[in-house]
Design a protein around this motif. Structure first.
Motif, mmCIF file in Angstrom:
data_model
loop_
_atom_site.group_PDB
_atom_site.id
_atom_site.type_symbol
_atom_site.label_atom_id
_atom_site.label_comp_id
_atom_site.label_asym_id
_atom_site.label_seq_id
_atom_site.Cartn_x
_atom_site.Cartn_y
_atom_site.Cartn_z
ATOM 1 N N ASP A 181 0.839 -1.194 0.000
ATOM 2 C CA ASP A 181 0.000 0.000 0.000
ATOM 3 C C ASP A 181 0.878 1.251 0.000
ATOM 4 O OD1 ASP A 181 -2.426 1.099 -0.188
ATOM 5 O OD2 ASP A 181 -3.147 0.498 1.796
ATOM 6 N N TYR B 34 -10.213 5.169 7.899
ATOM 7 C CA TYR B 34 -8.866 5.625 7.569
ATOM 8 C C TYR B 34 -7.821 5.145 8.561
ATOM 9 C CZ TYR B 34 -10.049 7.961 3.360
ATOM 10 O OH TYR B 34 -10.428 8.181 2.067
ATOM 11 N N TYR B 37 -5.915 2.366 6.991
ATOM 12 C CA TYR B 37 -4.988 2.608 5.873
ATOM 13 C C TYR B 37 -3.668 3.145 6.403
ATOM 14 C CZ TYR B 37 -9.301 2.559 3.077
ATOM 15 O OH TYR B 37 -10.498 2.235 2.489
ATOM 16 N N ALA B 40 -0.717 3.561 3.676
ATOM 17 C CA ALA B 40 -0.967 4.649 2.728
ATOM 18 C C ALA B 40 -0.814 5.994 3.421
ATOM 19 C CB ALA B 40 -2.356 4.513 2.120
ATOM 20 N N THR B 41 -1.267 6.077 4.681
ATOM 21 C CA THR B 41 -1.116 7.328 5.428
ATOM 22 C C THR B 41 0.358 7.665 5.596
ATOM 23 O OG1 THR B 41 -3.149 6.814 6.625
ATOM 24 C CG2 THR B 41 -1.762 8.527 7.544
#
Lengths: 273, 287
Positions: A181, B34, B37, B40-41
């Motif tokens: 990711d 969120y 994630y 991704a953060t």
């Protein structure tokens, strides 16, 4: 002979894949037109951001507006060329995450070749045209004393920069093989690199400049080719031949990126989704 | 058909279940979504931080080149704060990368949203506020800390700046949400919204105060005023950033926030109107 006909056959496949992409994008006419215009405007807006700095100052890091726009022109041309050719490699993170890369791997074509043709977008041509125009304009206004060497640099500079940026695109996209990711991580180097190279590196300082300009080599996209063209000595004190070494830096970066890419593909483990 | 069903579902729901609890649950859900994630953060924070350094050096070079103590109304410390806070706020207002609605329109899943008892604009906004809450604890804080370590930042001199900045950032989120919603909703009419997305991309990055403070253009006052009054873009980032670095008096900054509030109202109104038109359009496309 067999090799040659095989190569032609593969080229034919890539051409068809590209053709299909172009046709599918241009079939939504309204969106395509808007997209083409927006793409063409993008480098103009980037240069507007650079020129906005010159609303409050006459010089930036010791360079005047035309000199900085020459650097911007080199950077923008190099970046848009690379973006057109390999920019869509950044989509690899979606392929890895969704497991669709498995399908790409089992086809009898090169992985990189497929990924580049699968998402090819012709609309980015608009950016290249405008970037070239900005470079041409800046070069014609920057009081350059033309020599054969500088004329060659005007061509070799953007081409080296394009190879360099392509290597950065591919090299940083490879991170997705390990970091599923990875999101915008690569943008820091690709789009970040584009911004970094738009300004003279004299504006940066400290560790940040050392890493981006020299360790990663971004100084050789816009800054040093421009010094060579403008006939200016490096305010940072490096010898004059450094200004002409962009092609070598690009070559070295491309070699590193291709090693990283091969290593990444070999170590790909599907997410299984 | 869809439009009528949608309206009746929304009407009957309000009577059966308290709306505030529904909306609160959606805000919490947006926040929690969120928190999952994490990678991704982290990646976004890294990129914002790289750009923080980049832009900060360039702005400081411009300030140094001008030879003035105050450039376009900002001291070097204010410019540095402006730059780092702008990188932090990118994630909070979420300028780029929101395609939730557009994806659902393209796949047809939007039909399920329309049949839900909460109006889509309300539910997407509630989820977005939860997301913004998460971003302000992660994506805003980290670049600010890195910036404070690496550069000399401006510390607010007035206590009122803190609550006013919180309000201004919240309004920035709402205005930005409205713009994103409209960009996505273009998908009801256009099958490929990437072109509209690109227009939004450069409008937002150049005119919102991200690439450079709009006050750098103060030689053309009509342009700056026109952007503030006629476009929502400065309300997204320029406004909260000016509030944070205290460019101007409390009274002036209150005026800035009032302008944001007006734009927030206008944008949500347009979203509601467009969604109503879209409800009808969906029937024509076959639902």
């Amino acid at each position: 002979m067999a090799d040659l006909s095989e190569a032609t056959r593969r080229l034919g496949i890539y051409r068809r894949l590209l053709g299909a992409q172009v046709r599918s994008h241009s079939s939504y006419r309204a969106s395509f037109g808007l997209d083409l215009t927006a793409n063409a405007l993008m480098p103009l807006l980037d240069v507007a951001a650079v020129l906005a700095m010159f609303r409050v100052t006459k010089t930036l890091g010791g360079f005047n507006a035309f000199e900085v726009v020459v650097m911007f022109g080199f950077s923008a041309t190099a970046f848009t060329l690379a973006d057109l050719a390999v920019g869509n490699i950044e989509r690899i993170r979606f392929y890895v995450r969704q497991g669709t890369l498995d399908a790409v791997l089992i086809r009898p074509l090169s992985v990189l070749g497929q990924l580049l043709t699968l998402d090819f977008t012709i609309r980015r041509v608009g950016r290249l045209v405008v970037a070239l125009a900005v470079l041409g304009f800046a070069v014609s206004r920057a009081n350059i004393v033309w020599t054969p060497g500088r004329m060659i640099m005007l061509i070799a500079g953007p081409l080296s920069g394009a190879v360099f940026f392509s290597a950065i695109f591919v090299g940083t996209a490879t991170v997705a093989f390990w970091w599923i990711d990875s999101g915008e991580f690569a943008n820091g180097f690709t789009y970040g690199g584009k911004d970094f190279t738009s300004y003279p590196i004299t504006v940066y300082s400290g560790l940040f400049r050392r890493v981006f300009a020299y360790s990663l080599g971004f100084a050789f996209v816009g800054y040093y080719p421009s010094l060579a063209l403008l006939g200016r000595a490096d305010p940072l004190g490096l010898p004059a031949w450094v200004s002409w070494s962009s092609p070598l830096v690009a070559l070295a970066t491309a070699v590193v990126a291709s090693v990283v890419w091969r290593f990444g593909v070999r170590h790909y483990r599907s997410t299984g989704s | 058909m869809i439009a009528d069903l949608a309206t009746s579902a929304r009407r009957s729901a309000g009577r059966q279940y308290p709306r505030t609890r529904t909306i609160a649950a959606l805000v919490v859900a947006g926040f929690r979504r969120y928190t999952t994630y994490r990678q991704a953060t982290a990646a976004s924070i890294f990129t914002n931080t790289v750009f923080g350094y980049l832009r900060c050096y360039v702005l400081l070079a411009a300030a140094a080149g001008s030879g003035l103590a105050v450039t376009a109304g900002y001291t070097p410390q204010q410019l540095a704060t402006y730059c780092w806070a702008s990188q932090g706020l990118i994630g909070v207002v979420m300028i780029w990368g929101w395609t939730d609605l557009g994806d659902r329109i393209r796949s047809g899943d939007i039909v399920a949203d329309l049949l839900r008892p909460v109006h889509p604009v309300t539910s997407y906004l509630a989820i977005d506020l939860g997301r913004a809450g998460h971003a302000s604890l992660t994506r805003f804080v980290v670049p600010m800390v890195v910036g404070a370590i690496s550069f000399d930042l401006h510390t607010p001199q007035r206590f009122a700046t803190y609550p006013l900045f919180a309000l201004s950032a919240l309004l920035g989120v709402v205005v930005c949400f409205g713009c994103r919603y409209l960009v996505n909703a273009a998908g009801f009419w256009l099958l490929d919204v990437r072109g509209v997305n690109l227009v939004w991309l450069f409008g937002s990055s150049l005119l919102a105060g991200l690439a450079f403070p709009l006050h750098f253009l103060s030689e053309w006052p009509w342009l700056v005023t026109g952007l503030w009054v006629l476009t929502p873009f400065p309300s997204i980032l320029q406004a909260p950033l000016d509030v944070l670095v205290e460019r101007g008096s409390v009274g002036q900054l209150l005026g800035v926030v009032a302008g944001q509030a007006a734009w927030a109202g206008v944008m949500l109104g347009i979203c509601w109107y467009v969604q109503r038109r879209a409800d009808r359009k969906l029937v024509i496309q076959g639902g």
